[in-house]
Every structure is written in C-alpha cells, then in structure tokens.
Design an enzyme around this catalytic site. Structure first.
Site, PDB file in Angstrom:
ATOM      1  N   MET A   1       0.848  -1.196   0.000  1.00 21.26           N
ATOM      2  CA  MET A   1       0.000   0.000   0.000  1.00 21.26           C
ATOM      3  C   MET A   1       0.884   1.246   0.000  1.00 21.26           C
ATOM      4  O   MET A   1       1.729   1.410   0.871  1.00 21.26           O
ATOM      5  CB  MET A   1      -0.915   0.022   1.221  1.00 21.26           C
ATOM      6  CG  MET A   1      -1.866   1.201   1.236  1.00 21.26           C
ATOM      7  SD  MET A   1      -3.104   1.079   2.539  1.00 21.26           S
ATOM      8  CE  MET A   1      -2.104   1.389   3.983  1.00 21.26           C
ATOM      9  N   CYS A   2       0.704   2.089  -0.988  1.00 16.30           N
ATOM     10  CA  CYS A   2       1.434   3.353  -1.099  1.00 16.30           C
ATOM     11  C   CYS A   2       0.433   4.457  -1.419  1.00 16.30           C
ATOM     12  O   CYS A   2      -0.723   4.192  -1.736  1.00 16.30           O
ATOM     13  CB  CYS A   2       2.488   3.286  -2.198  1.00 16.30           C
ATOM     14  SG  CYS A   2       3.756   2.030  -1.933  1.00 16.30           S
ATOM     15  N   GLY A   3       0.870   5.689  -1.344  1.00 14.47           N
ATOM     16  CA  GLY A   3       0.006   6.819  -1.669  1.00 14.47           C
ATOM     17  C   GLY A   3       0.569   7.618  -2.827  1.00 14.47           C
ATOM     18  O   GLY A   3       1.764   7.919  -2.865  1.00 14.47           O
TER      19      GLY A   3
END
Length: 298
Positions: A1-3
């Site tokens: 999970m990254c932004g």
C-alpha cells in the site's frame, strides 16, 4: 500500500501555491506509507532555473560546493548546485547528456534521481511530513507536482527504492501496487541497453515507459503498451514537463480518484488528499476506469 498524488495547474495564478497544495496532498497520504517519500516539482525557478538543465542527485558523498567545482571541471563550464534536504540539484546551461555525463564523472557513485528542463526531484527515507518540512516544499512554485508515500514491499527502504522514478528526460512515474513479471521485463530491457539503479519493480515500469517514449511513441501509446506487457495490480501516474497521465490495471483494485476544474487537474489514491484544493466543491470527480489512459497536456 502506497500513496500517490499529482497536481497539474492550468491557472497561472495558482503557480505560487503549488508547493503549499502539494505538501497538503502528500501529507494526507502519509498513513498509506511512511517508509520514504518523494516529489517531482515542475517549474520552480529556484530549484530548476528556467533555460537550464537540472540534474537531481542523491548519495553524492560530497557537499554542494565541492560537487559544483567537480561538475564545472568535467563540464568545461559553470555549474550551480543547490542543496535541498539530502538532494543536490545541479543546474547548468548545457544539454541533458552533457550535464549528466559531467555529474557522473564528478560523482560516479551518486544516484541520479531525475534530470531535464524545469524538473527537480526530491526524495528520501523517512516520514513524509518530516521530509516535506526538510525540503521546505510548501514554498515551491511551478505548474505541476507529483508525489508518493511508500510502504516498501518489493525492495529495500533506501533512496534508490523511493519514488518518483524519473528515468527519462523530464519524465517521472509514481506507482501504487506491484508488477508480477517485472524480472522478465527487466531482463528484456537490459538486453536493449537499459541500465537500472535499484531492484524496485516500479523502476521497471518507469524504464519501460521511458524506453517507449525514446523510441518515438507518445505517452498514451506507451501506457497502452505497458498494459499489455506488465502484469500485476497497479495505479500509476506518469508525467513530463508538458503532460500528466493516469492509468489503472484491468482489475483496478488499487484506489484512485481524479478531480478536474478549469483551474487544475488532480489525482490521488484517496479523495481526502484532494479535499483542500481550491474550488474542489465545484470539481468534476470520478474514479478512473480500468486500462483507460487519462492524459492532459499543458
């Protein structure tokens, strides 16, 4: 999970606020990944002076003044170096190949984080808020910015694994997800003479796109080729100084939202990163469709 976050400003009156707006967007995504962070800023006159080429370097092993002297000697002409956090931004009135060659001669072990006209790339290991403050990002100006907060899954937590990957002239890519066949695609690119700086799967995607563009394809065609070549689950944003493009894979399980007004186009992994943009209450807002390339030009 990254932004992922990206902001393309259409209204020149908003350009002095680019850094302020990008900082808010980036820090809203920090709980999607706090291992490292990075930004690409297009058009800041201090970090990438107009009419000059800028090379963004990390892990140079030297200070700004010493690097500047070494680059100038290798280039055979003047070069300026600006330290922004741990990134050293080298600028000169030279073409990209000449300045890159001089930078590599002056600092052969340095990591080239980005290069081109009007582009500065800043990235590092640490909490996104602390990094943004260290860069004084809120004071940056320009017409476009891209940012990323990383939760490491595919490679080491170091500067070479941080996004953006800016591996072509003026180009950059940020990515949330994973490419499952990145090793196979990497081997093919290496056979075609492409060099790599990390083991990160995102770099494979970025190098693939840069290779497509170098062969004369436009951004939309390059991203369609990526869809057919790279397997996995992903949302990504690709930009250069004049364009801004978003793509999701066929399953579209990685989140993304796009918002558009007459003044700007923005995207993020989640809406909360867009909520403070000026005029967002009047924006057209949608979730990008699978395998559809959304692209805008300046």
């Amino acid at each position: 999970m990254c932004g992922i976050v990206g902001l393309h400003l259409r209204n020149p009156e908003l350009q002095p606020r680019l850094g302020e707006l990008l900082t808010t967007m980036l820090c809203e995504m920090q709980d999607r990944g706090a291992d490292s962070a990075g930004v690409a800023v297009y058009g800041d006159p201090r970090m990438s002076p107009p009419g000059r080429t800028t090379v963004s370097l990390l892990e140079t092993g030297t200070d700004a003044a010493t690097l500047g002297d070494a680059v100038a000697a290798a280039l055979g002409g003047p070069a300026d170096v600006l330290a922004v956090g741990e990134t050293l931004l080298v600028s000169a009135e030279a073409d990209e190949d000449a300045l890159l060659t001089a930078c590599r001669a002056a600092a052969p072990d340095a990591l080239v984080a980005g290069f081109g006209a009007d582009l500065a790339v800043l990235k590092g290991v640490g909490h996104p808020r602390a990094l943004a403050d260290g860069w004084d990002l809120a004071k940056a100006q320009g017409w476009q910015g891209v940012g990323h907060t990383r939760m490491a899954t595919e490679s080491a937590v170091d500067a070479s694994g941080a996004h953006p990957y800016a591996v072509g002239p003026g180009q950059c890519m940020v990515h949330n997800g994973s490419f499952s066949n990145h090793a196979t695609v990497r081997r093919e690119l290496v056979r075609n003479g492409v060099r790599f700086d990390s083991q990160n799967d995102t770099e494979v995607g970025a190098r693939f796109v840069a290779h497509q563009l170098a062969e004369g394809r436009d951004v939309e065609t390059a991203l369609k080729e990526l869809c057919t070549t790279l397997d996995g689950f992903y949302t990504l944003l690709v930009s250069n100084r004049d364009s801004f493009a978003v793509l999701r894979d066929a399953i579209a399980c990685k989140p993304a939202v796009i918002a558009e007004t007459d003044d700007w186009v923005a995207m993020a992994s989640e809406y909360r990163a867009l909520a403070d943009l000026p005029g967002v209450e009047n924006a057209r807002i949608w979730e990008p469709e699978p395998e559809v390339v959304y692209a805008w030009t300046r």
